[in-house]
Scaffold this active site. Structure first.
Site, mmCIF file in Angstrom:
data_model
loop_
_atom_site.group_PDB
_atom_site.id
_atom_site.type_symbol
_atom_site.label_atom_id
_atom_site.label_comp_id
_atom_site.label_asym_id
_atom_site.label_seq_id
_atom_site.Cartn_x
_atom_site.Cartn_y
_atom_site.Cartn_z
ATOM 1 N N HIS A 81 59.326 -5.528 -20.198
ATOM 2 C CA HIS A 81 60.304 -6.600 -20.009
ATOM 3 C C HIS A 81 59.562 -7.928 -19.790
ATOM 4 C CE1 HIS A 81 63.125 -3.272 -18.932
ATOM 5 N NE2 HIS A 81 63.931 -4.029 -19.642
ATOM 6 N N SER A 103 73.290 -0.944 -16.298
ATOM 7 C CA SER A 103 72.503 -2.130 -16.628
ATOM 8 C C SER A 103 73.457 -3.234 -17.047
ATOM 9 C CB SER A 103 71.601 -1.777 -17.797
ATOM 10 O OG SER A 103 71.208 -2.944 -18.491
ATOM 11 N N SER A 104 73.043 -4.489 -16.841
ATOM 12 C CA SER A 104 73.924 -5.596 -17.231
ATOM 13 C C SER A 104 74.077 -5.692 -18.753
ATOM 14 C CB SER A 104 73.411 -6.918 -16.664
ATOM 15 O OG SER A 104 72.096 -7.166 -17.088
ATOM 16 N N CYS A 105 73.242 -4.964 -19.514
ATOM 17 C CA CYS A 105 73.384 -5.040 -20.983
ATOM 18 C C CYS A 105 74.575 -4.246 -21.498
ATOM 19 C CB CYS A 105 72.112 -4.606 -21.683
ATOM 20 S SG CYS A 105 71.804 -2.855 -21.579
ATOM 21 N N TYR A 158 70.810 1.616 -26.150
ATOM 22 C CA TYR A 158 70.659 1.802 -24.703
ATOM 23 C C TYR A 158 71.997 1.570 -24.001
ATOM 24 C CZ TYR A 158 68.881 0.990 -19.954
ATOM 25 O OH TYR A 158 68.645 1.053 -18.602
ATOM 26 N N LYS A 178 74.325 4.105 -21.715
ATOM 27 C CA LYS A 178 74.700 3.786 -20.329
ATOM 28 C C LYS A 178 76.226 3.762 -20.173
ATOM 29 C CE LYS A 178 70.844 3.518 -18.114
ATOM 30 N NZ LYS A 178 70.583 4.453 -17.001
HETATM 31 P P1 GDP Z 1 66.514 -8.442 -22.173
HETATM 32 O O1 GDP Z 1 67.080 -9.098 -20.950
HETATM 33 O O2 GDP Z 1 67.119 -7.114 -22.457
HETATM 34 O O3 GDP Z 1 66.556 -9.361 -23.365
HETATM 35 O O4 GDP Z 1 65.006 -8.071 -21.818
HETATM 36 P P2 GDP Z 1 63.560 -8.743 -21.842
HETATM 37 O O5 GDP Z 1 63.071 -8.799 -20.453
HETATM 38 O O6 GDP Z 1 62.723 -7.969 -22.818
HETATM 39 O O7 GDP Z 1 63.726 -10.202 -22.442
HETATM 40 C C1 GDP Z 1 64.357 -11.249 -21.735
HETATM 41 C C2 GDP Z 1 64.151 -12.555 -22.477
HETATM 42 O O8 GDP Z 1 62.778 -12.963 -22.324
HETATM 43 C C3 GDP Z 1 64.418 -12.503 -23.983
HETATM 44 O O9 GDP Z 1 65.061 -13.700 -24.359
HETATM 45 C C4 GDP Z 1 62.997 -12.472 -24.563
HETATM 46 O O10 GDP Z 1 62.924 -13.006 -25.871
HETATM 47 C C5 GDP Z 1 62.256 -13.352 -23.574
HETATM 48 N N1 GDP Z 1 60.792 -13.170 -23.559
HETATM 49 C C6 GDP Z 1 59.890 -14.179 -23.616
HETATM 50 N N2 GDP Z 1 58.638 -13.706 -23.651
HETATM 51 C C7 GDP Z 1 58.744 -12.351 -23.589
HETATM 52 C C8 GDP Z 1 57.779 -11.313 -23.585
HETATM 53 O O11 GDP Z 1 56.577 -11.525 -23.667
HETATM 54 N N3 GDP Z 1 58.254 -10.036 -23.489
HETATM 55 C C9 GDP Z 1 59.591 -9.759 -23.406
HETATM 56 N N4 GDP Z 1 59.987 -8.496 -23.290
HETATM 57 N N5 GDP Z 1 60.526 -10.742 -23.443
HETATM 58 C C10 GDP Z 1 60.109 -12.020 -23.527
#
Ligand code: GDP
Length: 315
Positions: free
Chosen positions: A185, A113-115, A142, A146
């Site tokens: 996500h 994963s890119s994280c 996580y 990974k």
């Molecule tokens: P990340 O890439 O590991 O941070 O995974 P996410 O997909 O959970 O979040 C991506 C970005 O989207 C982060 O900056 C979140 O704060 C933002 N985000 C905005 N609204 C939402 C939401 O409703 N759910 C999630 N999961 N992220 C959100």
């Protein structure tokens, strides 16, 4: 040691995690490859159960393994279920990679994963920036699991000569995603939230964080296509990033989702929710050198994902 291209045709191919979004896409893509597909349900073999995994591998001896099984979730899931995220992902990786080696798998692909890249690594993120700095705290458990899987693949290549490879996808979306309101996500969360607002006539939708973080999004069927290509044409110690090469702010992204769903109301930001890492834009030049690029535009992909959401949840 390793031969490329590696022929998939006629081989027994195990997709670990076939019920997940990535595994499901791999199964769809492998249908074009003339392989003997192997999958196993969680009730039959829990991939966290070492004895069950070793027994299944000894019996089935897959020639090729795609390790797409993982405990995954969005920023809140990662940050809340920290124990589950480190334990499940570590143990799935150690069980499957070791069993593949012991039972003579000819090739294995581990999906990271890119994280795994440091929170403040230079952008775009190059594969060699892994382990050069501290991780984003919300997904550290996580990412550590990974990274352990990646290092295990590297170590098995080096000590045993296994043709095992590591690939790092960017943020993914598409059919089979998880739409849990809190643990999903961002793509799935926003598709659902805009859809429900449209249906119930709500005129303000809340997006988490400041809207300023940037993310790169890849349609999962494009990922599966890249994985098949790399399984065939790549054999090396180095990680390979898989992405589109383009990223977008969360605020702009929310407008793309609203347009695809047909939501026309307001969008506001809940800054009490975490932003996570400011940016994780992948350097995809290694993949580009192999002649692969993503085909699905973000606008088209989100429309396809919305269609899949409607048929999976309201069909
Ligand atoms: P990340 O890439 O590991 O941070 O995974 P996410 O997909 O959970 O979040 C991506 C970005 O989207 C982060 O900056 C979140 O704060 C933002 N985000 C905005 N609204 C939402 C939401 O409703 N759910 C999630 N999961 N992220 C959100």
């Amino acid at each position: 040691m390793a031969n490329t291209p590696f022929e998939l045709k006629g081989k027994s191919v195990f997709v670990a995690g076939h019920k997940g979004m990535v595994g499901g896409a791999l199964v769809r893509r492998l249908a074009q490859e003339n392989v003997a597909l192997l999958t196993v349900g969680r009730s039959e073999v829990d991939l966290r159960d070492q004895a069950a995994v070793f027994a299944w591998f000894a019996k089935n001896r897959p020639q090729v393994v795609f390790l797409a099984a993982a405990k995954v979730g969005g920023i809140i899931a990662n940050n809340t279920l920290r124990g589950e995220f480190i334990y499940d992902n570590l143990i799935i990786a150690t069980n499957v990679i070791h069993a593949a080696h012991v039972n003579g798998a000819q090739k294995l692909m581990f999906l990271g994963s890119s994280c795994i890249y440091p929170k403040l690594a230079p952008q775009p993120l190059r594969e060699d920036s892994m382990l050069t700095g501290p991780l984003e705290p919300t997904n550290e458990p996580y990412a550590i699991a990974k990274i352990a899987g990646i290092k295990m693949v590297e170590a098995y290549r080096s000590q045993y000569g296994c043709d095992f490879i590591n690939v790092m996808p960017t943020n993914l979306y598409g059919p089979g995603d998880n739409y849990h309101p809190e643990y999903s996500h961002v793509v799935a969360a926003l598709i659902r939230r805009f859809h429900e607002a449209k249906l119930s006539g709500i005129t303000n939708v809340v997006v988490w964080g400041t809207g300023t973080p940037r993310r790169e999004f890849l349609y999962v069927d494009d990922l599966a296509d890249a994985c098949i290509r790399l399984m065939r044409d790549y054999s090396g110690d180095e990680l390979i990033n898989i992405g589109t090469g383009e990223d977008i702010t969360i605020a702009e992204f929310a407008r793309v989702v609203a347009a695809a769903v047909g939501y026309t109301g307001d969008i506001s930001f809940d800054t009490s929710k975490p932003d996570g890492t400011p940016r994780k834009w992948l350097d995809v030049s290694r993949l580009a050198k192999l002649g692969w690029r993503a085909r699905t535009s973000l606008e088209d992909g989100i429309k396809l994902a919305y269609k899949a959401y409607l048929s999976e949840h309201h069909g």
